[in-house]
Write an enzyme that holds these catalytic residues in place. Sequence first.
Site, short mmCIF file in Angstrom:
data_model
loop_
_atom_site.label_atom_id
_atom_site.label_comp_id
_atom_site.label_asym_id
_atom_site.label_seq_id
_atom_site.Cartn_x
_atom_site.Cartn_y
_atom_site.Cartn_z
N ASP A 56 0.88 -1.16 0.00
CA ASP A 56 0.00 0.00 0.00
C ASP A 56 0.93 1.22 0.00
OD1 ASP A 56 -2.30 1.66 0.43
OD2 ASP A 56 -1.74 1.75 2.55
N LEU A 57 0.43 2.38 -0.39
CA LEU A 57 1.31 3.57 -0.45
C LEU A 57 1.13 4.48 0.77
CD1 LEU A 57 3.27 5.44 -2.03
CD2 LEU A 57 1.26 6.41 -3.15
N ASP A 58 -0.08 5.06 0.88
CA ASP A 58 -0.33 6.04 1.95
C ASP A 58 -0.29 5.34 3.33
OD1 ASP A 58 -0.89 8.29 0.22
OD2 ASP A 58 -2.80 7.33 -0.26
N THR A 83 1.34 10.17 4.12
CA THR A 83 0.47 11.18 3.52
C THR A 83 -0.85 11.31 4.27
OG1 THR A 83 0.10 9.40 1.98
CG2 THR A 83 1.26 11.31 1.12
N LYS A 128 -8.75 5.96 6.58
CA LYS A 128 -7.53 5.35 6.01
C LYS A 128 -7.89 4.21 5.06
CE LYS A 128 -4.22 6.66 9.52
NZ LYS A 128 -3.40 6.22 10.66
N GLY A 129 -7.28 4.22 3.90
CA GLY A 129 -7.48 3.15 2.91
C GLY A 129 -8.77 3.28 2.12
N ARG A 156 -11.63 8.27 -2.23
CA ARG A 156 -11.99 9.69 -2.07
C ARG A 156 -13.51 9.86 -1.92
NH1 ARG A 156 -9.62 13.41 -6.71
NH2 ARG A 156 -7.87 12.01 -6.29
N SER A 177 -2.73 0.75 -4.35
CA SER A 177 -3.23 1.89 -3.57
C SER A 177 -4.61 2.34 -4.02
CB SER A 177 -2.25 3.07 -3.75
OG SER A 177 -2.81 4.26 -3.26
N ALA A 178 -5.39 2.86 -3.08
CA ALA A 178 -6.72 3.40 -3.41
C ALA A 178 -6.62 4.79 -4.00
CB ALA A 178 -7.56 3.46 -2.14
N SER A 179 -5.42 5.38 -3.94
CA SER A 179 -5.28 6.79 -4.32
C SER A 179 -5.14 7.00 -5.82
CB SER A 179 -4.06 7.39 -3.63
OG SER A 179 -3.81 8.68 -4.13
N ASN A 207 -3.80 9.64 -6.76
CA ASN A 207 -2.57 10.44 -6.81
C ASN A 207 -1.32 9.59 -6.62
OD1 ASN A 207 -3.84 13.11 -7.01
ND2 ASN A 207 -4.60 12.68 -4.95
N LYS A 225 -11.29 -0.72 -1.27
CA LYS A 225 -10.96 -1.65 -0.18
C LYS A 225 -12.06 -1.52 0.87
CE LYS A 225 -6.02 -0.76 -0.87
NZ LYS A 225 -4.80 -0.11 -0.35
N GLU A 277 0.14 -3.27 4.60
CA GLU A 277 -1.01 -2.35 4.71
C GLU A 277 -1.07 -1.68 6.07
OE1 GLU A 277 -3.72 -0.82 3.95
OE2 GLU A 277 -3.95 -1.36 1.85
N ASP A 278 -1.52 -0.42 6.11
CA ASP A 278 -1.69 0.27 7.40
C ASP A 278 -3.16 0.44 7.78
OD1 ASP A 278 -2.16 2.21 5.33
OD2 ASP A 278 -2.12 3.74 6.90
C1 BG6 Z 1 -5.86 5.96 0.35
C2 BG6 Z 1 -5.79 6.82 1.60
O1 BG6 Z 1 -4.60 5.39 0.10
O2 BG6 Z 1 -6.26 6.74 -0.78
C3 BG6 Z 1 -7.11 7.54 1.81
O3 BG6 Z 1 -5.49 6.00 2.72
C4 BG6 Z 1 -7.46 8.34 0.55
O4 BG6 Z 1 -6.99 8.40 2.92
C5 BG6 Z 1 -7.52 7.39 -0.65
O5 BG6 Z 1 -8.72 8.99 0.70
C6 BG6 Z 1 -7.86 8.11 -1.95
O6 BG6 Z 1 -6.83 9.01 -2.25
P1 BG6 Z 1 -6.90 10.13 -3.36
O7 BG6 Z 1 -5.47 10.62 -3.44
O8 BG6 Z 1 -7.33 9.47 -4.63
O9 BG6 Z 1 -7.87 11.17 -2.92
MG MG Z 2 -2.78 3.16 3.57
#
Ligand code: BG6
Ligand code: MG
Length: 222
Positions: free
Chosen positions: A10-12, A18, A46-47, A50, A115-117, A119, A146, A170-171
């Site tokens: 996982d990233l964040d 972050t 967390k995880g 958005r 990652s779910a992000s 970004n 997730k 994973e955190d």
């Molecule tokens: C996860 C974070 O990795 O990504 C969450 O733990 C975050 O806090 C999610 O909301 C989505 O991220 P982003 O960057 O697409 O808004």
């Molecule tokens: Mg995470």
Amino acid sequence: MGMQKAIIFDLDGVIVDTAKFHFLAWRKLANDLGFDFTKEQNEQLKGVSRVESLKKILNWGNMELSEEEFNRQMGLKNENYLSYVNKMDKSEILPGVPGVLDYLIEHDIPIAVGSASKNARTILKKIDLHDKFNVIVDGNDVTKAKPNPEVFLIAAEKLKTSPENCVVFEDSVAGIQAANIAEMTSIGIGEKNVLNEADHVFADFTEIDIDFIEKLLRKEGK
Ligand code: BG6
Ligand code: MG
């Protein structure tokens, strides 16, 4: 011999902290809408994707927004979040992470980010790790958040190995559940009492020695 073992990060909260920036940006959004939420409530974000995060926050503030306003607020939050991300560099990589990554790369162990992000790629470039991973699966590649295991299953497929040969770091509770549902080995980074569903838990990567990694890699299946 079984199939090749692979590691999914996982990233964040695992590679970089972050979570503090997500918290600041979500909190500003809530404050601008006229309410607040706590650090404890923030744990539940967390995880989480958005969209799902904003739904939870609005619920805490007893607020409903039109679809248009919901999307506008997500955009504002992301702009604010990116203003922090843009200042990041490789000094933000969490302690112990570079040593584990270097070991895996030296030993030709396939590694992925799951990652779910949306970004994730931007952040990986900022911290100079983008080209180190064999596979990156992020919030742009999945439709199910997730604890749905989609992100990790896509990573396993792209790594050309079976889920039971994958180890996930994973955190978040949602992420550990996703790894378990995928029948991968789940390793929690954080507090034992929070991540009690994980197969193993460590406070951070400085607690993980190479012996442990070697054992994981030698083990057949999950
Ligand atoms: C996860 C974070 O990795 O990504 C969450 O733990 C975050 O806090 C999610 O909301 C989505 O991220 P982003 O960057 O697409 O808004
Ligand atoms: Mg995470």
